[in-house]
Design an enzyme around this catalytic site. Structure first.
Site, PDB file in Angstrom:
ATOM      1  N   ARG A   1      18.653 -40.235  21.741  1.00  0.00           N
ATOM      2  CA  ARG A   1      17.783 -40.673  20.647  1.00  0.00           C
ATOM      3  C   ARG A   1      18.627 -41.106  19.457  1.00  0.00           C
ATOM      4  O   ARG A   1      19.488 -40.363  18.983  1.00  0.00           O
ATOM      5  CB  ARG A   1      16.853 -39.532  20.234  1.00  0.00           C
ATOM      6  CG  ARG A   1      16.058 -39.777  18.950  1.00  0.00           C
ATOM      7  CD  ARG A   1      15.162 -38.575  18.669  1.00  0.00           C
ATOM      8  NE  ARG A   1      14.467 -38.693  17.390  1.00  0.00           N
ATOM      9  CZ  ARG A   1      14.732 -37.965  16.307  1.00  0.00           C
ATOM     10  NH1 ARG A   1      15.719 -37.055  16.348  1.00  0.00           N
ATOM     11  NH2 ARG A   1      14.042 -38.111  15.193  1.00  0.00           N
TER      12      ARG A   1
ATOM     13  N   ARG B   1       7.794 -38.848   0.300  1.00  0.00           N
ATOM     14  CA  ARG B   1       8.760 -37.864  -0.199  1.00  0.00           C
ATOM     15  C   ARG B   1       8.754 -37.820  -1.719  1.00  0.00           C
ATOM     16  O   ARG B   1       8.344 -38.776  -2.379  1.00  0.00           O
ATOM     17  CB  ARG B   1      10.183 -38.222   0.267  1.00  0.00           C
ATOM     18  CG  ARG B   1      10.340 -38.367   1.766  1.00  0.00           C
ATOM     19  CD  ARG B   1      11.744 -38.826   2.125  1.00  0.00           C
ATOM     20  NE  ARG B   1      11.898 -39.114   3.537  1.00  0.00           N
ATOM     21  CZ  ARG B   1      12.174 -38.218   4.467  1.00  0.00           C
ATOM     22  NH1 ARG B   1      12.351 -36.963   4.117  1.00  0.00           N
ATOM     23  NH2 ARG B   1      12.284 -38.554   5.734  1.00  0.00           N
TER      24      ARG B   1
ATOM     25  N   LYS C   1       4.549 -40.946  18.380  1.00  0.00           N
ATOM     26  CA  LYS C   1       4.860 -39.606  17.866  1.00  0.00           C
ATOM     27  C   LYS C   1       3.593 -39.031  17.224  1.00  0.00           C
ATOM     28  O   LYS C   1       3.137 -39.537  16.199  1.00  0.00           O
ATOM     29  CB  LYS C   1       6.007 -39.676  16.865  1.00  0.00           C
ATOM     30  CG  LYS C   1       7.321 -40.138  17.478  1.00  0.00           C
ATOM     31  CD  LYS C   1       8.390 -40.383  16.435  1.00  0.00           C
ATOM     32  CE  LYS C   1       8.785 -39.107  15.726  1.00  0.00           C
ATOM     33  NZ  LYS C   1       9.860 -39.364  14.725  1.00  0.00           N
TER      34      LYS C   1
ATOM     35  N   THR D   1      10.970 -30.775  18.305  1.00  0.00           N
ATOM     36  CA  THR D   1      11.038 -30.073  17.021  1.00  0.00           C
ATOM     37  C   THR D   1      11.324 -28.581  17.164  1.00  0.00           C
ATOM     38  O   THR D   1      10.518 -27.831  17.715  1.00  0.00           O
ATOM     39  CB  THR D   1       9.758 -30.253  16.166  1.00  0.00           C
ATOM     40  OG1 THR D   1       9.349 -31.609  16.180  1.00  0.00           O
ATOM     41  CG2 THR D   1      10.036 -29.823  14.735  1.00  0.00           C
TER      42      THR D   1
END
Length: 476
Positions: free
Chosen positions: A33, A74, A223, A281
């Site tokens: 990845r 963010r 995802k 994760t």
């Protein structure tokens, strides 16, 4: 027994030297990845070239996955790099602020936040460690009360509990990154934060256009990390080639306790729809700094395998951790032990199931026959890899070998559970192809004299979707 579950490893500073990468591939990595949240286009192109070269030296098909960053939701930067949020105190998120933040206020990368929230909404920062409750919204300023405090540093992520942020799945940066990924023919393209099938359809269109000069079309991985994606999971699956159970952001939005059941639901639904799944994760999080996993991490990986995931994935463990190779070795061992305990329910899987396509019926017939005859292997002569994919949706403990003349199909099958991809010369004559397939597996030590195996192919040869023959053979 060979390992059926595949391993996806994230490349980073800890694994970017060719020597380390080769050790990772030998330890069991099937897909590498490339995280487009970090690095420049030229960095990814260079790393992709290195992966291809290392895979060739190791003699193993290895796929490349380009993982798009998605929208940057963010906070901005602080004067001192961080601040301490005190429970009960007010803290302002200011979309108009350009100067560094302080103990009372910080800017935002995501300028739409004031329009996406209202009083009473809960915002989770830094992967859910910090909790802010919206008190009021004044223009570009979101005034919050700190409910769960702690340290907040530069550029930490923001999630809205229950979902509802309007940020698009594909940003301008993502569109540029798709072009970069297609320049090195990434086998898989992972799309971050999709909320609907439309997001995936748009990503596929962009990827196909960008890949046209190279005659390349990647497989798309959605995802699942937004609350809004759960009610429309089936539609997203139909528009994708597979999903990633991205438990980090998903857990923040839906709550930690809801994730295990959602993981099982997503994997089950994907398998039923002939799609691939990656579970990701914090799977081996402690191995970022420790040479062995915790018992809980061992159980987590094993449970994902028992759920039927195609692959388990590392993130920081191999990207920045101290023990990248040991992490992969541990994952491989855990997966193998879990697979030994799997129940085979092939007959139950086929009860009341109907197949509308000849090639899919042949694939299912090969599984049933190989299982009940005790075959040593199933061989699928395949152009696109679809026959091997259909077979891999069922647990039978008989290894599946996907033999193809296309390097792109070989690499794509590297992610399919219980499928060993093999590149072989193209054939136009069926008998020559069948004989060559047997010869390849005998040379590899998979088959020996007296072994039986099932083999599928299409006649005439060389047409995707043309599988129409099943044969059971015994090695002389």
């Amino acid at each position: 027994m060979t390992r059926a579950t595949k391993i996806v490893a994230t490349l980073g500073p800890a694994s970017s030297e060719p020597e380390v990468l080769e050790r990772l591939l030998r330890a069991g990595v099937d897909v590498v990845r490339l995280n487009f949240s970090h690095g420049k286009a030229e960095d990814h192109i260079a790393r992709a070239r290195m992966v291809r070269e290392c895979a060739e030296r190791v003699g193993k098909p290895v796929a490349l996955m380009a993982d798009l960053q998605g929208p940057k939701i963010r906070v901005g930067k602080f004067e001192n790099g961080k601040t301490l949020l005190v429970p009960g105190a007010r803290f302002v998120l200011d979309a108009a602020r350009t100067e560094p933040g302080n103990d009372e206020v910080v800017g935002l990368d995501y300028k739409e936040l004031p329009r996406d929230v209202k009083p009473g909404d809960k915002l989770l920062l830094n992967d859910g460690v910090l909790l802010l409750e919206v008190e009021s919204v004044h223009g570009d300023q979101v005034v919050t009360i700190v409910r769960l405090g702690g340290e907040l540093s530069n550029n930490k992520g923001i999630n809205k509990q229950g979902g509802g942020l309007t940020a698009p799945a594909l940003t301008g940066k993502d569109m540029e990154d798709i072009r970069t990924a297609m320049a090195f023919q990434a086998d898989f393209l992972a799309v971050s934060f999709p909320k609907s099938a439309t997001d995936m359809e748009m990503a596929r269109q962009l990827a196909n256009v960008a890949g046209e000069p190279y005659r390349h079309k990647p497989a798309l991985i959605a995802k699942i990390e937004r609350c809004e994606a759960i009610p429309v999971l089936e539609e997203i699956l139909r528009a994708s080639d597979g999903i990633m159970v991205a438990r980090g952001d998903l857990a923040v939005e839906v709550g930690n306790a809801a994730v295990p059941a959602l993981q099982k639901k997503m994997i089950r639904m994907a398998r039923e729809m002939d799609k691939i799944t990656i579970t990701a994760t914090q799977m081996m999080e402690s191995m970022i700094v420790n040479p062995v996993p915790t018992r809980a991490e061992v159980s987590d990986v094993a449970n994902a395998v028992l759920d039927g995931t195609d692959a388990v994935m590392t993130s920081a463990e191999t990207a920045t951790g101290k023990y990248p190779v040991e992490t992969v070795e541990a994952m491989a061992l855990i997966a193998l032990e879990a697979e030994r305990a799997e129940d085979v329910k092939l007959d139950a899987d086929f009860t009341n199931k109907q197949f509308g396509r000849i090639d899919q019926s042949i694939a299912m017939g090969a599984l049933f026959t190989a299982y009940h005859l005790g075959c040593k292997a199933i061989i699928a002569l395949t152009e696109s890899g679809s026959t091997a994919l259909w077979m891999s949706r069922h647990n039978i403990h008989v290894p599946i070998f996907g033999l193809t003349s296309k390097a792109t199909s070989e690499r794509r099958m590297a992610l399919y559970r219980n499928v060993a991809p093999v590149l072989m010369p193209a054939h136009t004559d069926r008998d020559h192809a069948l004989a060559d397939a047997e010869r390849v597996l005998v040379q590899r030590g998979v088959l020996r004299p007296g072994d039986t195996y099932a083999i599928t192919c299409g006649e005439p040869m060389g047409y995707p979707g043309g599988t129409n023959m099943l044969k059971v053979c015994r090695v002389n």
